[in-house]
Each structure stands twice: as C-alpha cells, then as structure tokens.
Design a protein around this motif. Sequence first.
Motif, PDB file in Angstrom:
ATOM      1  N   GLN A 162      12.256  48.144  -7.181  1.00 49.39           N
ATOM      2  CA  GLN A 162      12.069  49.414  -7.861  1.00 49.39           C
ATOM      3  C   GLN A 162      13.044  49.574  -9.026  1.00 49.39           C
ATOM      4  O   GLN A 162      13.159  50.643  -9.586  1.00 49.39           O
ATOM      5  N   ALA A 217       7.292  47.394 -10.550  1.00 43.50           N
ATOM      6  CA  ALA A 217       7.889  47.915  -9.319  1.00 43.50           C
ATOM      7  C   ALA A 217       6.904  47.698  -8.169  1.00 43.50           C
ATOM      8  O   ALA A 217       5.693  47.751  -8.348  1.00 43.50           O
ATOM      9  N   LEU A 241       6.671  48.041  -3.518  1.00 44.96           N
ATOM     10  CA  LEU A 241       7.281  48.349  -2.233  1.00 44.96           C
ATOM     11  C   LEU A 241       6.211  48.206  -1.171  1.00 44.96           C
ATOM     12  O   LEU A 241       5.098  48.721  -1.314  1.00 44.96           O
ATOM     13  N   HIS A 251       4.741  53.340  -0.492  1.00 45.63           N
ATOM     14  CA  HIS A 251       5.071  54.233  -1.601  1.00 45.63           C
ATOM     15  C   HIS A 251       3.774  54.537  -2.339  1.00 45.63           C
ATOM     16  O   HIS A 251       2.993  53.619  -2.631  1.00 45.63           O
ATOM     17  N   ASP A 262       4.014  52.588  -5.865  1.00 47.34           N
ATOM     18  CA  ASP A 262       4.453  51.197  -5.966  1.00 47.34           C
ATOM     19  C   ASP A 262       3.892  50.250  -4.902  1.00 47.34           C
ATOM     20  O   ASP A 262       4.221  49.066  -4.901  1.00 47.34           O
TER      21      ASP A 262
END
Length: 123
Positions: free
Chosen positions: A14, A19, A21, A90, A93
């Motif tokens: 991130q 980015a 996750l 997320h 992301d």
Amino acid sequence: MQKFAIGSSYLFNQGTEPAFLGGLELQLRRAVAGQGKVSVDFLSSPNDGAIPECFDIFVQEALRGVQEASEKLGVKLEDFEIHLSRFAYHDVDSAPNIYRQTAEYALKSAFDAWNASPLPKTQ
C-alpha cells in the motif's frame, strides 16, 4: 487429537502503485475415508462479518489456487479436509488474483508443516 496443519499467506503493498491487499488462512486435516472437502468460513470474512458483493469471486479464485497448488504438489484433495478462513480484504486494493496466489502459498505452507519432522524436545 487429530493431526492438522495451518498455513497462511497475506500480500500487502500500500506504499507504491499498484497497491494491493489480500490473503487468507488455510487449515489442513486428513479426511475420513478419502471424503475430503474444501470449506470456507464466512464468519471470519473481511470487514467484521460484512461480506462484500465481490467476495464470491475472491473465494472462487482462492479455491482455484488450492486446486492448482494441490496439482503442483501431487496431492489428492479428496484425501484432506481444507478450511479457508481469515480473509484479509480492502474495498479498493483487493483483487481476485491475490486470493488465488495466497491460497497457493497457504496450501504449500500447510503441507510443509504437515510433512515437517517434529522438533527435538529440549530440557
């Protein structure tokens, strides 16, 4: 107590673009009479139990990752009970391919632990 192993994999970036996750935990147990299955714990899903609409896609990719990893490892899934849980998510992301990749890593990690020799006892 029945033998089991836990593997997990989480990927985070991130700080720079792109980015991303995502990740999960995988629990592995020997199946009874070759009747293995893969299950998913939705209660430990992202966002404190609120399941996002896209979560089904992430689960399908995680299951694909488990299948692909089992083929690479030469493992028959019907010989094991595999439980996926603790998904990291997320809303911006996370992407499906992250869950495929982390599921592969988690299965490999669980099998590494499964096949490891016990550590010697220390006094």
